[in-house]
Design a protein around this motif. Structure first.
Motif, PDB file in Angstrom:
ATOM      1  N   GLU A   6      59.866  -0.139  93.538  1.00 18.01           N
ATOM      2  CA  GLU A   6      59.280  -1.034  94.544  1.00 18.01           C
ATOM      3  C   GLU A   6      59.130  -0.328  95.890  1.00 18.01           C
ATOM      4  N   VAL A   7      60.129   0.438  96.268  1.00 18.77           N
ATOM      5  CA  VAL A   7      60.065   1.170  97.536  1.00 18.77           C
ATOM      6  C   VAL A   7      58.938   2.198  97.492  1.00 18.77           C
ATOM      7  N   VAL A  37      67.414  -5.274 101.504  1.00 13.49           N
ATOM      8  CA  VAL A  37      67.689  -4.500 100.287  1.00 13.49           C
ATOM      9  C   VAL A  37      68.851  -5.116  99.534  1.00 13.49           C
ATOM     10  N   GLU A  42      64.339  -0.112  89.432  1.00 12.40           N
ATOM     11  CA  GLU A  42      63.331  -1.102  89.835  1.00 12.40           C
ATOM     12  C   GLU A  42      63.170  -1.128  91.351  1.00 12.40           C
ATOM     13  N   VAL A  43      64.279  -1.076  92.060  1.00 10.83           N
ATOM     14  CA  VAL A  43      64.220  -1.081  93.523  1.00 10.83           C
ATOM     15  C   VAL A  43      63.533   0.184  94.032  1.00 10.83           C
ATOM     16  N   ARG A  44      63.874   1.333  93.433  1.00  8.33           N
ATOM     17  CA  ARG A  44      63.241   2.595  93.847  1.00  8.33           C
ATOM     18  C   ARG A  44      61.739   2.556  93.576  1.00  8.33           C
ATOM     19  N   THR A  86      67.641  -8.190  97.833  1.00  5.48           N
ATOM     20  CA  THR A  86      66.829  -7.822  96.679  1.00  5.48           C
ATOM     21  C   THR A  86      67.717  -7.375  95.533  1.00  5.48           C
ATOM     22  N   ALA A  87      68.710  -6.571  95.848  1.00  5.99           N
ATOM     23  CA  ALA A  87      69.609  -6.071  94.814  1.00  5.99           C
ATOM     24  C   ALA A  87      70.439  -7.194  94.217  1.00  5.99           C
ATOM     25  N   ARG A 114      68.604  -0.194  89.981  1.00  3.20           N
ATOM     26  CA  ARG A 114      68.309   0.822  90.993  1.00  3.20           C
ATOM     27  C   ARG A 114      66.911   1.388  90.780  1.00  3.20           C
ATOM     28  N   LYS A 164      68.095  -6.722  90.281  1.00  2.00           N
ATOM     29  CA  LYS A 164      67.209  -5.605  89.976  1.00  2.00           C
ATOM     30  C   LYS A 164      68.032  -4.342  89.798  1.00  2.00           C
TER      31      LYS A 164
END
Length: 119
Positions: A64-65, A48, A60-62, A51-52, A58, A56
């Motif tokens: 993706e998750v 993570v 975008e990461v959320r 990735t961050a 927050r 990206k």
């Protein structure tokens, strides 16, 4: 270039947390190699963070998750690396692997069909 005491202590703490420290002096095996299940969360945190670090947001990461959870594309067994969609394939939609034509090809076929049929 030398490191400060604080930097060395921070690196040691991170190595201990992630298991990236020699646990068996005879073989040189690291703790995360001998006991992978104990360090699965540390690997996930590192992924993570990596990735961050790419830039990206927050959101975008959320997203993706959420997509990984929806498709089962996440590791469910830290020891074997098996993903949820592999272990429980019946619970996740299978990808469609049909050969498809590009929009331009379909249009060209329609034009050709119309001209050959007098339309």
């Amino acid at each position: 270039m030398s490191k400060s005491r604080a930097e060395v202590k921070a690196e040691l703490a991170e190595a201990i947390r992630t298991g990236d420290i020699v646990a068996d002096g005879q073989t040189g095996a690291k703790a995360n190699e001998l006991f992978p299940a104990q360090y699965a969360q540390a690997r996930a945190d590192k992924a993570v963070t990596a990735t961050a670090a790419v830039g990206k947001t927050r959101a975008e990461v959320r997203a993706e998750v959420a997509e990984a959870i929806r498709t089962g594309d996440y590791v469910i067994d830290g020891q074997t690396g098996v993903k949820a969609n592999e272990l429980f394939s019946g619970q996740y939609a299978q990808p469609v692997l049909a050969d498809s034509k590009a929009r331009g090809d379909v249009r060209a076929e329609r034009v050709e069909s119309r001209s050959s049929n007098g339309g």
